[in-house]
Design a protein around this motif. Structure first.
Motif: not given
Ligand code: FAD
Length: 405
Positions: A173-177
Protein backbone atom coordinates in the motif's frame (compact mmCIF):
# COMPACT_ATOMS: atom_id res chain seq x y z
CA UNK A 1 -8.03 15.01 14.35
CA UNK A 2 -4.97 14.13 16.51
CA UNK A 3 -1.79 15.98 15.64
CA UNK A 4 1.79 14.67 15.91
CA UNK A 5 4.85 16.48 14.55
CA UNK A 6 6.09 13.20 13.05
CA UNK A 7 4.24 10.09 11.90
CA UNK A 8 5.86 6.86 10.77
CA UNK A 9 3.68 4.44 8.82
CA UNK A 10 4.82 0.83 9.26
CA UNK A 11 6.34 -0.97 12.23
CA UNK A 12 8.80 -3.22 10.42
CA UNK A 13 12.57 -3.02 10.91
CA UNK A 14 12.77 0.19 8.82
CA UNK A 15 9.97 2.01 10.67
CA UNK A 16 11.18 0.88 14.10
CA UNK A 17 14.75 1.97 13.38
CA UNK A 18 13.50 5.33 12.09
CA UNK A 19 11.61 5.72 15.38
CA UNK A 20 14.80 4.92 17.28
CA UNK A 21 17.11 7.29 15.41
CA UNK A 22 14.65 10.08 14.84
CA UNK A 23 11.70 9.63 17.11
CA UNK A 24 10.71 10.87 20.52
CA UNK A 25 7.54 11.78 22.38
CA UNK A 26 6.44 13.81 19.37
CA UNK A 27 6.42 10.72 17.12
CA UNK A 28 3.54 8.38 16.36
CA UNK A 29 4.21 5.02 14.72
CA UNK A 30 1.15 3.54 13.01
CA UNK A 31 1.22 -0.22 12.49
CA UNK A 32 -1.67 -1.83 10.64
CA UNK A 33 -1.20 -5.25 12.24
CA UNK A 34 -1.91 -6.27 15.82
CA UNK A 35 1.84 -6.06 16.53
CA UNK A 36 4.87 -4.51 14.83
CA UNK A 37 7.50 -6.62 13.09
CA UNK A 38 5.49 -9.64 12.03
CA UNK A 39 7.61 -10.14 8.92
CA UNK A 40 10.79 -9.77 10.94
CA UNK A 41 9.66 -12.74 13.02
CA UNK A 42 9.56 -14.94 9.89
CA UNK A 43 13.09 -14.10 8.75
CA UNK A 44 15.54 -16.98 8.38
CA UNK A 45 12.83 -19.33 9.67
CA UNK A 46 12.45 -17.30 12.86
CA UNK A 47 16.20 -17.02 13.47
CA UNK A 48 16.70 -13.60 11.86
CA UNK A 49 19.72 -13.27 9.64
CA UNK A 50 19.97 -9.52 10.19
CA UNK A 51 23.13 -8.66 8.25
CA UNK A 52 26.16 -10.03 6.42
CA UNK A 53 29.88 -9.89 6.97
CA UNK A 54 32.10 -7.72 4.76
CA UNK A 55 33.11 -4.13 4.22
CA UNK A 56 30.44 -1.60 3.28
CA UNK A 57 31.59 -1.51 -0.38
CA UNK A 58 31.35 -5.32 -0.46
CA UNK A 59 27.82 -5.15 0.93
CA UNK A 60 26.83 -2.40 -1.49
CA UNK A 61 27.64 -4.67 -4.45
CA UNK A 62 24.77 -6.97 -3.41
CA UNK A 63 21.88 -4.61 -4.11
CA UNK A 64 21.04 -5.14 -7.76
CA UNK A 65 22.72 -1.97 -9.06
CA UNK A 66 21.45 0.31 -6.25
CA UNK A 67 24.96 0.83 -4.86
CA UNK A 68 25.02 4.60 -5.38
CA UNK A 69 21.63 5.17 -3.89
CA UNK A 70 22.30 3.06 -0.79
CA UNK A 71 25.88 4.24 -0.16
CA UNK A 72 25.06 7.11 2.26
CA UNK A 73 22.57 4.98 4.18
CA UNK A 74 24.89 2.01 4.59
CA UNK A 75 27.78 4.25 5.59
CA UNK A 76 25.59 6.13 8.09
CA UNK A 77 24.61 2.87 9.79
CA UNK A 78 26.91 0.01 8.82
CA UNK A 79 26.71 -3.73 9.46
CA UNK A 80 29.18 -3.21 12.32
CA UNK A 81 26.96 -0.50 13.81
CA UNK A 82 24.00 -2.88 13.60
CA UNK A 83 25.88 -5.78 15.21
CA UNK A 84 27.03 -3.41 17.99
CA UNK A 85 23.50 -2.02 18.38
CA UNK A 86 22.12 -5.46 19.23
CA UNK A 87 25.17 -6.47 21.25
CA UNK A 88 24.79 -3.41 23.47
CA UNK A 89 21.21 -4.41 24.10
CA UNK A 90 22.14 -7.88 25.31
CA UNK A 91 21.85 -9.69 21.97
CA UNK A 92 25.25 -11.05 20.95
CA UNK A 93 25.47 -12.53 17.47
CA UNK A 94 27.62 -14.90 15.47
CA UNK A 95 28.57 -15.25 11.84
CA UNK A 96 27.88 -18.56 10.11
CA UNK A 97 29.90 -20.31 7.39
CA UNK A 98 28.00 -18.37 4.71
CA UNK A 99 28.92 -15.00 6.22
CA UNK A 100 25.43 -14.40 7.64
CA UNK A 101 24.97 -12.74 11.04
CA UNK A 102 22.34 -14.18 13.37
CA UNK A 103 21.61 -13.59 17.05
CA UNK A 104 23.28 -16.22 19.23
CA UNK A 105 19.87 -17.04 20.69
CA UNK A 106 18.66 -17.74 17.10
CA UNK A 107 15.55 -15.80 18.00
CA UNK A 108 14.04 -13.13 15.77
CA UNK A 109 11.79 -12.35 18.74
CA UNK A 110 14.81 -11.10 20.73
CA UNK A 111 15.71 -8.76 17.88
CA UNK A 112 12.16 -7.47 17.64
CA UNK A 113 11.84 -6.92 21.41
CA UNK A 114 15.07 -4.91 21.44
CA UNK A 115 13.76 -2.66 18.67
CA UNK A 116 10.33 -2.12 20.20
CA UNK A 117 11.77 -1.48 23.69
CA UNK A 118 14.26 1.02 22.34
CA UNK A 119 11.61 2.87 20.32
CA UNK A 120 9.34 2.99 23.38
CA UNK A 121 12.19 4.24 25.57
CA UNK A 122 12.76 7.05 23.11
CA UNK A 123 9.14 7.99 23.73
CA UNK A 124 7.59 6.87 20.44
CA UNK A 125 3.83 6.34 20.69
CA UNK A 126 2.42 3.25 18.99
CA UNK A 127 -0.98 3.13 17.29
CA UNK A 128 -1.58 -0.51 16.30
CA UNK A 129 -4.16 -2.69 14.62
CA UNK A 130 -5.40 0.12 12.42
CA UNK A 131 -4.25 0.42 8.83
CA UNK A 132 -3.59 3.65 7.04
CA UNK A 133 -5.91 3.86 4.05
CA UNK A 134 -4.81 7.17 2.57
CA UNK A 135 -2.34 9.99 2.89
CA UNK A 136 -2.91 13.55 1.68
CA UNK A 137 -0.65 16.58 1.43
CA UNK A 138 -1.90 19.63 3.30
CA UNK A 139 -0.53 23.20 3.55
CA UNK A 140 1.24 22.45 6.82
CA UNK A 141 2.18 18.81 6.25
CA UNK A 142 0.11 15.68 5.81
CA UNK A 143 -3.24 14.19 6.71
CA UNK A 144 -3.02 10.46 7.49
CA UNK A 145 -6.33 8.62 7.42
CA UNK A 146 -6.65 5.18 8.99
CA UNK A 147 -9.65 2.88 9.07
CA UNK A 148 -10.60 4.22 12.51
CA UNK A 149 -9.03 7.67 12.88
CA UNK A 150 -7.52 10.70 11.25
CA UNK A 151 -4.15 12.24 12.13
CA UNK A 152 -2.15 15.23 10.96
CA UNK A 153 1.61 15.68 11.01
CA UNK A 154 4.34 17.93 9.64
CA UNK A 155 6.79 15.17 8.74
CA UNK A 156 5.93 11.73 7.46
CA UNK A 157 8.01 8.58 7.02
CA UNK A 158 6.52 5.85 4.84
CA UNK A 159 8.04 2.50 5.88
CA UNK A 160 5.31 0.09 4.82
CA UNK A 161 7.57 -2.55 3.22
CA UNK A 162 7.02 -4.41 -0.05
CA UNK A 163 4.26 -6.78 -1.12
CA UNK A 164 5.63 -10.21 -0.33
CA UNK A 165 4.17 -12.34 2.48
CA UNK A 166 1.04 -10.14 2.61
CA UNK A 167 -0.24 -12.05 5.63
CA UNK A 168 2.47 -10.26 7.68
CA UNK A 169 0.79 -6.94 6.86
CA UNK A 170 3.04 -5.84 3.98
CA UNK A 171 0.65 -5.44 1.08
CA UNK A 172 2.34 -2.81 -1.06
CA UNK A 173 0.00 0.00 0.00
CA UNK A 174 2.91 2.37 0.66
CA UNK A 175 3.60 2.45 -3.07
CA UNK A 176 0.03 3.63 -3.62
CA UNK A 177 0.38 6.38 -0.99
CA UNK A 178 3.63 7.51 -2.64
CA UNK A 179 1.99 7.52 -6.08
CA UNK A 180 -0.92 9.56 -4.79
CA UNK A 181 1.60 12.06 -3.41
CA UNK A 182 3.16 12.38 -6.88
CA UNK A 183 5.92 9.74 -6.92
CA UNK A 184 6.66 7.31 -9.74
CA UNK A 185 6.47 3.64 -8.90
CA UNK A 186 8.65 0.96 -10.50
CA UNK A 187 6.19 -1.97 -10.98
CA UNK A 188 6.29 -4.40 -8.04
CA UNK A 189 7.39 -7.98 -8.76
CA UNK A 190 8.19 -10.87 -6.42
CA UNK A 191 11.94 -11.50 -5.93
CA UNK A 192 14.12 -13.85 -3.92
CA UNK A 193 11.88 -16.70 -4.90
CA UNK A 194 11.95 -20.15 -6.44
CA UNK A 195 10.64 -20.94 -9.91
CA UNK A 196 8.12 -23.53 -11.11
CA UNK A 197 7.53 -25.50 -14.28
CA UNK A 198 4.59 -27.66 -15.31
CA UNK A 199 6.78 -29.91 -17.45
CA UNK A 200 10.01 -30.26 -15.47
CA UNK A 201 10.90 -33.94 -15.49
CA UNK A 202 13.33 -34.00 -12.55
CA UNK A 203 10.90 -33.15 -9.73
CA UNK A 204 11.22 -36.73 -8.42
CA UNK A 205 14.75 -35.64 -7.40
CA UNK A 206 13.38 -32.92 -5.09
CA UNK A 207 15.92 -32.19 -2.36
CA UNK A 208 19.02 -32.76 -4.52
CA UNK A 209 21.35 -29.78 -4.62
CA UNK A 210 24.37 -28.91 -6.75
CA UNK A 211 27.15 -26.80 -5.28
CA UNK A 212 28.45 -25.09 -8.43
CA UNK A 213 25.65 -25.39 -10.94
CA UNK A 214 25.29 -23.12 -13.93
CA UNK A 215 22.05 -21.49 -15.06
CA UNK A 216 21.72 -19.85 -18.47
CA UNK A 217 18.57 -17.85 -19.15
CA UNK A 218 17.14 -17.64 -22.68
CA UNK A 219 14.37 -15.18 -23.53
CA UNK A 220 12.78 -15.40 -26.97
CA UNK A 221 15.71 -17.52 -28.06
CA UNK A 222 18.38 -15.04 -26.93
CA UNK A 223 20.77 -15.42 -24.00
CA UNK A 224 19.52 -13.04 -21.28
CA UNK A 225 21.76 -13.99 -18.35
CA UNK A 226 24.28 -16.49 -17.05
CA UNK A 227 24.63 -17.39 -13.35
CA UNK A 228 26.56 -19.83 -11.17
CA UNK A 229 25.96 -21.12 -7.66
CA UNK A 230 24.08 -23.56 -5.47
CA UNK A 231 21.00 -25.03 -7.17
CA UNK A 232 18.24 -27.00 -5.45
CA UNK A 233 15.61 -29.17 -7.15
CA UNK A 234 12.16 -28.84 -5.57
CA UNK A 235 8.82 -30.63 -5.96
CA UNK A 236 7.64 -28.02 -8.44
CA UNK A 237 10.84 -26.68 -9.95
CA UNK A 238 14.00 -25.00 -8.76
CA UNK A 239 15.32 -23.08 -5.80
CA UNK A 240 18.68 -22.52 -4.04
CA UNK A 241 20.75 -19.32 -3.98
CA UNK A 242 21.55 -19.28 -7.72
CA UNK A 243 17.82 -19.17 -8.49
CA UNK A 244 16.59 -17.18 -5.49
CA UNK A 245 19.20 -14.40 -5.70
CA UNK A 246 18.73 -13.96 -9.44
CA UNK A 247 14.96 -14.48 -9.62
CA UNK A 248 14.47 -10.73 -10.04
CA UNK A 249 15.98 -11.17 -13.54
CA UNK A 250 13.75 -14.12 -14.52
CA UNK A 251 10.44 -13.84 -16.41
CA UNK A 252 7.60 -16.24 -17.13
CA UNK A 253 8.25 -17.97 -20.43
CA UNK A 254 12.04 -17.96 -20.02
CA UNK A 255 13.94 -21.15 -20.80
CA UNK A 256 16.68 -21.97 -18.31
CA UNK A 257 19.51 -24.28 -19.29
CA UNK A 258 20.85 -26.08 -16.23
CA UNK A 259 24.43 -27.21 -16.00
CA UNK A 260 24.82 -29.76 -13.22
CA UNK A 261 28.56 -30.30 -13.79
CA UNK A 262 30.02 -26.87 -12.99
CA UNK A 263 32.01 -26.96 -16.25
CA UNK A 264 30.77 -26.21 -19.74
CA UNK A 265 29.74 -28.65 -22.43
CA UNK A 266 33.01 -28.32 -24.37
CA UNK A 267 35.09 -29.13 -21.30
CA UNK A 268 32.97 -32.14 -20.38
CA UNK A 269 33.11 -33.32 -23.98
CA UNK A 270 36.89 -32.94 -23.95
CA UNK A 271 37.10 -34.94 -20.72
CA UNK A 272 34.95 -37.63 -22.33
CA UNK A 273 37.38 -37.84 -25.28
CA UNK A 274 40.41 -38.03 -22.96
CA UNK A 275 38.84 -40.75 -20.80
CA UNK A 276 37.81 -42.64 -23.92
CA UNK A 277 41.43 -42.71 -25.08
CA UNK A 278 42.90 -43.62 -21.70
CA UNK A 279 40.19 -45.79 -20.23
CA UNK A 280 37.59 -46.64 -22.81
CA UNK A 281 36.32 -49.51 -20.67
CA UNK A 282 35.23 -47.12 -17.93
CA UNK A 283 31.48 -47.32 -17.35
CA UNK A 284 29.43 -44.24 -18.24
CA UNK A 285 28.01 -44.24 -14.68
CA UNK A 286 31.45 -43.95 -13.11
CA UNK A 287 32.46 -41.25 -15.64
CA UNK A 288 29.42 -39.21 -14.58
CA UNK A 289 30.14 -39.84 -10.90
CA UNK A 290 33.68 -38.49 -11.40
CA UNK A 291 32.13 -35.32 -12.77
CA UNK A 292 30.56 -34.89 -9.34
CA UNK A 293 27.01 -35.86 -10.31
CA UNK A 294 24.89 -37.53 -7.62
CA UNK A 295 23.78 -41.14 -8.09
CA UNK A 296 20.08 -40.30 -8.34
CA UNK A 297 20.61 -37.80 -11.14
CA UNK A 298 22.88 -40.23 -12.99
CA UNK A 299 20.14 -42.87 -12.89
CA UNK A 300 17.55 -40.38 -14.10
CA UNK A 301 19.67 -39.08 -16.99
CA UNK A 302 20.85 -42.51 -18.12
CA UNK A 303 17.30 -43.88 -18.28
CA UNK A 304 17.54 -47.23 -20.02
CA UNK A 305 21.30 -47.04 -20.58
CA UNK A 306 23.00 -49.30 -18.00
CA UNK A 307 25.62 -47.40 -15.94
CA UNK A 308 28.14 -50.19 -16.68
CA UNK A 309 27.99 -49.51 -20.40
CA UNK A 310 31.55 -48.50 -21.29
CA UNK A 311 32.43 -45.15 -22.82
CA UNK A 312 33.67 -46.96 -25.94
CA UNK A 313 30.27 -48.63 -26.39
CA UNK A 314 28.30 -45.41 -26.18
CA UNK A 315 26.88 -44.31 -29.53
CA UNK A 316 27.41 -40.82 -30.94
CA UNK A 317 23.74 -40.07 -30.40
CA UNK A 318 23.82 -41.23 -26.76
CA UNK A 319 26.93 -39.14 -26.10
CA UNK A 320 25.37 -36.02 -27.61
CA UNK A 321 22.14 -36.46 -25.67
CA UNK A 322 23.88 -37.06 -22.33
CA UNK A 323 26.27 -34.14 -22.79
CA UNK A 324 23.28 -31.93 -23.42
CA UNK A 325 21.41 -33.18 -20.38
CA UNK A 326 24.37 -32.85 -18.02
CA UNK A 327 25.30 -29.33 -19.09
CA UNK A 328 22.21 -27.78 -20.71
CA UNK A 329 19.20 -29.44 -19.13
CA UNK A 330 16.16 -27.45 -20.29
CA UNK A 331 13.74 -25.94 -17.79
CA UNK A 332 10.67 -24.02 -19.00
CA UNK A 333 9.91 -21.36 -16.47
CA UNK A 334 6.13 -21.31 -16.18
CA UNK A 335 5.99 -19.10 -13.10
CA UNK A 336 7.93 -17.48 -10.33
CA UNK A 337 6.60 -18.49 -6.94
CA UNK A 338 4.19 -15.71 -6.06
CA UNK A 339 3.80 -13.13 -3.32
CA UNK A 340 3.12 -15.77 -0.67
CA UNK A 341 6.54 -17.37 -1.18
CA UNK A 342 8.80 -14.55 -2.38
CA UNK A 343 11.03 -13.09 0.31
CA UNK A 344 11.22 -9.59 -1.10
CA UNK A 345 9.73 -7.24 -3.63
CA UNK A 346 11.63 -5.74 -6.50
CA UNK A 347 10.22 -2.41 -7.62
CA UNK A 348 8.66 0.30 -5.45
CA UNK A 349 9.12 4.03 -5.05
CA UNK A 350 11.52 5.28 -7.76
CA UNK A 351 14.82 5.98 -5.99
CA UNK A 352 15.75 8.83 -8.37
CA UNK A 353 13.00 10.82 -6.68
CA UNK A 354 14.49 10.32 -3.20
CA UNK A 355 17.56 12.14 -1.85
CA UNK A 356 20.00 9.31 -0.93
CA UNK A 357 21.72 11.49 1.68
CA UNK A 358 18.53 12.04 3.69
CA UNK A 359 15.85 9.63 2.38
CA UNK A 360 13.64 12.68 1.91
CA UNK A 361 11.44 12.92 -1.16
CA UNK A 362 12.83 15.22 -3.85
CA UNK A 363 9.22 16.03 -4.81
CA UNK A 364 7.40 16.51 -1.50
CA UNK A 365 9.30 18.28 1.31
CA UNK A 366 8.81 16.66 4.71
CA UNK A 367 8.07 13.22 3.21
CA UNK A 368 10.64 10.45 3.86
CA UNK A 369 10.91 6.81 2.84
CA UNK A 370 12.60 3.85 4.54
CA UNK A 371 13.01 0.17 3.74
CA UNK A 372 11.52 -2.08 1.13
CA UNK A 373 8.75 0.33 0.06
CA UNK A 374 11.48 1.88 -2.11
CA UNK A 375 12.77 0.26 -5.27
CA UNK A 376 15.63 -1.51 -3.50
CA UNK A 377 16.23 -5.20 -3.04
CA UNK A 378 19.28 -7.16 -2.06
CA UNK A 379 20.52 -10.74 -2.28
CA UNK A 380 19.58 -13.25 0.36
CA UNK A 381 21.97 -13.39 3.33
CA UNK A 382 20.97 -10.44 5.54
CA UNK A 383 21.25 -7.68 2.93
CA UNK A 384 17.57 -6.78 2.95
CA UNK A 385 17.31 -6.29 6.69
CA UNK A 386 20.56 -4.30 6.68
CA UNK A 387 19.08 -2.01 4.01
CA UNK A 388 15.85 -1.63 6.02
CA UNK A 389 17.80 -0.75 9.18
CA UNK A 390 20.25 1.60 7.43
CA UNK A 391 17.62 3.51 5.44
CA UNK A 392 15.36 3.65 8.52
CA UNK A 393 18.23 5.01 10.59
CA UNK A 394 19.11 7.65 7.98
CA UNK A 395 15.50 8.73 7.43
CA UNK A 396 14.97 9.18 11.18
CA UNK A 397 18.25 11.04 11.69
CA UNK A 398 17.71 13.40 8.77
CA UNK A 399 14.17 14.13 9.86
CA UNK A 400 15.36 14.96 13.39
CA UNK A 401 18.08 17.24 12.01
CA UNK A 402 15.59 19.04 9.77
CA UNK A 403 13.31 19.71 12.74
CA UNK A 404 16.22 21.19 14.77
CA UNK A 405 17.37 23.45 11.92
C1 FAD B 1 10.00 -15.51 4.81
C2 FAD B 1 10.94 -14.35 4.75
C3 FAD B 1 12.23 -14.52 5.22
C4 FAD B 1 13.13 -13.45 5.16
N1 FAD B 1 14.39 -13.64 5.67
C5 FAD B 1 15.26 -12.61 5.65
C6 FAD B 1 16.54 -12.75 6.25
O1 FAD B 1 16.85 -13.76 6.88
N2 FAD B 1 17.40 -11.70 6.15
C7 FAD B 1 17.08 -10.52 5.51
O2 FAD B 1 17.90 -9.62 5.45
N3 FAD B 1 15.84 -10.35 4.97
C8 FAD B 1 14.93 -11.36 5.05
N4 FAD B 1 13.68 -11.15 4.53
C9 FAD B 1 13.32 -9.84 3.97
C10 FAD B 1 13.04 -8.83 5.09
O3 FAD B 1 12.17 -9.40 6.03
C11 FAD B 1 12.45 -7.54 4.53
O4 FAD B 1 13.28 -7.02 3.53
C12 FAD B 1 12.28 -6.50 5.65
O5 FAD B 1 11.38 -6.97 6.63
C13 FAD B 1 11.77 -5.16 5.10
O6 FAD B 1 11.59 -4.29 6.18
P1 FAD B 1 10.56 -3.05 6.10
O7 FAD B 1 10.54 -2.46 7.45
O8 FAD B 1 10.90 -2.21 4.94
O9 FAD B 1 9.15 -3.70 5.77
P2 FAD B 1 8.28 -4.81 6.54
O10 FAD B 1 9.10 -5.67 7.40
O11 FAD B 1 7.46 -5.43 5.49
O12 FAD B 1 7.36 -3.94 7.51
C14 FAD B 1 6.37 -3.08 7.02
C15 FAD B 1 5.33 -2.89 8.10
O13 FAD B 1 4.38 -1.90 7.65
C16 FAD B 1 3.09 -2.29 8.02
N5 FAD B 1 2.13 -1.70 7.05
C17 FAD B 1 2.06 -1.93 5.71
N6 FAD B 1 1.05 -1.22 5.18
C18 FAD B 1 0.49 -0.51 6.19
C19 FAD B 1 -0.60 0.39 6.27
N7 FAD B 1 -1.31 0.71 5.19
N8 FAD B 1 -0.92 0.91 7.48
C20 FAD B 1 -0.21 0.60 8.59
N9 FAD B 1 0.84 -0.27 8.58
C21 FAD B 1 1.17 -0.81 7.39
C22 FAD B 1 3.10 -3.81 7.92
O14 FAD B 1 2.08 -4.37 8.73
C23 FAD B 1 4.51 -4.13 8.40
O15 FAD B 1 4.55 -4.40 9.78
C24 FAD B 1 12.74 -12.20 4.59
C25 FAD B 1 11.44 -12.05 4.16
C26 FAD B 1 10.54 -13.09 4.23
C27 FAD B 1 9.14 -12.88 3.75
Amino acid sequence: MDHFPTIIIGGGPAGLMAAISGGGPETLLIEGGPKPGRKLLTTAAGQCNFTHEGTVPELLARYNGKERFLRPALFSFTNENLIAFFNERGIPSFVDEKGRYLPRSLSARDILHALINEAREKGTRFHQNDRVISVEKTDSGFRVITKLKEFSCEKLIIATGGRSFPKTGSTGEGARFARELGHSIVPLRPALTGVESDVFTLTSLAGLSFEEAGVEVFRQGKLAGRYKGNLLITHKGLSGPVVIDNSRDFREGDRLNLNFCGQNREKVNQKWSEELKEEGKQGIGSFMKNLGLPRKLIGELLGVIPPEKSLSQMTKGERKKLLGEMTEYPFSLDRLQGWNKAMVTTGGVETKEINPKTMESRLVPGLYFAGEVMDIDGDSGGFNLQAAFSTGFLAGMSLRKSVKE
